[in-house]
Scaffold this active site. Structure first.
Site, mmCIF file in Angstrom:
data_model
loop_
_atom_site.group_PDB
_atom_site.id
_atom_site.type_symbol
_atom_site.label_atom_id
_atom_site.label_comp_id
_atom_site.label_asym_id
_atom_site.label_seq_id
_atom_site.Cartn_x
_atom_site.Cartn_y
_atom_site.Cartn_z
ATOM 1 N N TYR A 153 18.869 -1.397 31.038
ATOM 2 C CA TYR A 153 20.270 -1.549 31.401
ATOM 3 C C TYR A 153 20.882 -0.270 31.948
ATOM 4 O O TYR A 153 21.414 -0.253 33.054
ATOM 5 C CB TYR A 153 21.062 -2.034 30.184
ATOM 6 C CG TYR A 153 22.055 -3.093 30.514
ATOM 7 C CD1 TYR A 153 23.413 -2.808 30.591
ATOM 8 C CD2 TYR A 153 21.648 -4.393 30.765
ATOM 9 C CE1 TYR A 153 24.318 -3.797 30.902
ATOM 10 C CE2 TYR A 153 22.551 -5.378 31.073
ATOM 11 C CZ TYR A 153 23.886 -5.074 31.138
ATOM 12 O OH TYR A 153 24.787 -6.064 31.449
ATOM 13 N N GLU A 160 22.308 1.396 40.400
ATOM 14 C CA GLU A 160 23.281 0.649 41.210
ATOM 15 C C GLU A 160 24.418 1.545 41.655
ATOM 16 O O GLU A 160 24.830 1.525 42.819
ATOM 17 C CB GLU A 160 23.859 -0.516 40.402
ATOM 18 C CG GLU A 160 23.038 -1.790 40.467
ATOM 19 C CD GLU A 160 23.674 -2.952 39.707
ATOM 20 O OE1 GLU A 160 22.940 -3.616 38.949
ATOM 21 O OE2 GLU A 160 24.877 -3.188 39.884
#
Lengths: 228, 307
Positions: A153, A160
């Site tokens: 995560y 990102e």
């Protein structure tokens, strides 16, 4: 995986069959994506080409995952449709709009990391859903599903955000997806400002999602140990 | 009697000594004295669930005005407490969330050289910008007035995070709407459109005020429980106050002809629609026409002829 052993206690409704098919297809799909990213790209030392190798395949399965918003909206799965939409939109935004427009960023290391992390997460998540539906889900997979996110995560979020940040200059130069004043309805939208706002909002948003996943993990894995 | 107050995890956080005629309010004060962290407004006291309760059973919440005897509490009774977190007064939150727009909106009107750097304002400012500023300022002044002199709140406090969240919403949208309404490159619609729309919007505001006055007078002092609103538009619509508010903002949007104002109006409408549905459902549930109770009349929820 609720530990039910008797399959005759399960009702195979149309919805459930559909979910089984959907999750299986996605599981296979993202397996192909992972194969396209890692062996084909990375092991060849060609991590600049991960997007080139796996990009189209990932786009297909990411697009298909829009179905999950529908599943939540009609109540087929217990998730919130708003959350599902936000997560799908966030990823799609980066994949289609940001990376699509900022060509140079496509071959960056962080873009490669991002695609690999996505593929790895999905290759665990979808088989878990599919097997859970049948009631025959190995405990090891459940453990993996609720543990792999711990490193994946944060890595995914950082990747990102870096991709978005690196793309900003290209988006601004191309003046993409933007509307300017003056116009009759007094509307203006700057996509690069939108991405900047997103970057600010991303951290607290994903932080709270991470903590709720950790809490869910405690419940799912911790409880099992107590019951055993 | 001696009472022990414990959390859901079983930890005893306070032991108090009171008698049966003491009120829950006094109980909360005593708990606070014994445990400095638990300010009375943070405590939600509940009776322990009786034997045979399921996960669905809702525990009985102790109400401030009732006495310990009302709940059958005796010496040695146990009570559960939930810490609701740091609380803040309703009026305080309302004031700050409405004060922000009063300050933020005029900034863009008054300081174009600062807030729109590098853009030259036109020689003549469009009239609608001034009218919109006046309308906006009136709207939020009215809201502050109502907060202190009209509304009767059902609760005293709310969690402190609400202050942050509500102010972010109101102040954020004030800046967003104002930025575009007062932009040097703003394109005004025909003046007649603006004047008529704002005139009608003003009527909506005054109607909304009338609705608030009706709602505030529904219960006589000391009365508790729900009443069926009636009079004025309430005879036809459950949440007539929201109707006026939604129409007001829709007309404001027409007056300024700007998408940001429209987005603001839309988001507010969605939120009010959700509240209206809940209120309408609640009233229908309470006024079911059984056992001598009134039956809730057939009414629109918020926006005839849609729902």
């Amino acid at each position: 995986c609720s530990g039910r052993t008797s399959t005759d206690r399960m009702a195979w409704s149309v919805g459930k069959v559909h979910l089984l098919v959907y999750n299986t297809v996605q599981a296979i799909g993202w397996g192909l994506c992972l194969h396209a990213c890692v062996p084909a790209g990375w092991l060849r030392g060609d991590h600049h080409g991960v997007f080139a190798q796996a990009g189209s395949l990932i786009k297909v399965f990411q697009l298909a995952s829009a179905l999950e918003v529908v599943h939540a909206a009609v109540g087929l799965v217990p998730s919130s449709p708003v959350m599902a939409l936000m997560q799908w939109a966030g990823r799609s935004n980066v994949l289609f709009l940001v990376l699509g427009a900022a060509q140079p960023v496509q071959s960056s290391p962080m873009a490669a990391v991002m695609l690999v992390v996505w593929s790895m997460s999905e290759v665990i998540r979808y088989p878990w859903y599919a097997l859970s539906l049948t009631g025959h889900c190995p405990a090891a997979l459940t453990w993996l599903r609720y543990t792999a996110f711990i490193p994946l995560y944060p890595l995914g979020v950082v990747a990102e955000m870096t991709v978005m940040y690196q793309s900003l200059q290209h988006l601004e130069a191309k003046k993409l997806y933007s509307v300017h004043l003056p116009n009759t309805f007094n509307f203006a939208f700057s996509y690069s400002i939108f991405i900047k706002v997103l970057l600010v909002v991303y951290l607290p948003m994903w932080f709270s999602l991470y903590s709720s996943l950790l809490r869910a993990r405690k419940k799912k894995l911790g409880g099992k140990e107590k019951a055993a | 009697m001696q009472l022990q107050i414990k959390t859901r995890s079983g930890k005893v956080v306070a032991t108090v000594h009171l008698d049966a005629v003491s009120t829950v309010r006094e109980l909360k004060k005593a708990v606070h004295e014994s445990n400095k962290r638990l300010h009375p407004s943070r405590q939600r006291l509940t009776l322990p669930l009786p034997a045979g309760s399921t996960a669905q059973t809702k525990p009985t919440v102790l109400e401030d005005g009732k006495t310990l005897g009302d709940y059958g509490l005796k010496d040695g009774s146990l009570l559960n407490v939930k810490d609701l977190g740091l609380q803040i007064g309703y009026s305080t939150v309302f004031f700050w969330e409405y004060f922000g727009p009063l300050v933020v909106y005029p900034l863009f009107y008054a300081l174009p050289h600062l807030l729109y750097p590098g853009v030259t304002p036109p020689a003549q400012r469009p009239l609608v910008q001034t009218l919109a500023l006046a309308y906006w300022s009136f709207h939020y002044s009215k809201r502050i007035f109502e907060t202190f002199l009209v509304h009767k709140f059902g609760h005293d406090t709310m969690p402190i995070m609400n202050l942050v969240r509500n102010c972010a919403y109101y102040w954020g949208f004030a800046a967003y709407v104002s930025y575009f309404n007062n932009h040097p490159l703003y394109t005004a619609p025909p003046v007649q459109q603006s004047v008529v729309a704002l005139g009608l919007a003003m009527l909506c505001q005054l109607s909304n005020l009338k609705c608030h006055l009706i709602l505030s007078n529904l219960r006589k002092p000391g009365e508790k429980g729900y009443k069926i609103p009636k009079g004025f538009l309430f005879n036809y619509i459950t949440c007539a106050n929201y109707t006026c508010e939604v129409l007001g903002w829709a007309l404001f949007t027409v007056a300024v002809q700007a998408v940001p104002a429209g987005i603001f109006a839309l988001v507010g409408t969605v939120q009010m629609a959700q509240w209206a549905i809940q209120k309408h459902k609640r009233l229908k549930k309470v006024f079911d026409g059984q056992e001598g109770r009134l039956k809730y009349p057939r009414r629109w929820i918020m926006m005839p002829p849609f729902f």
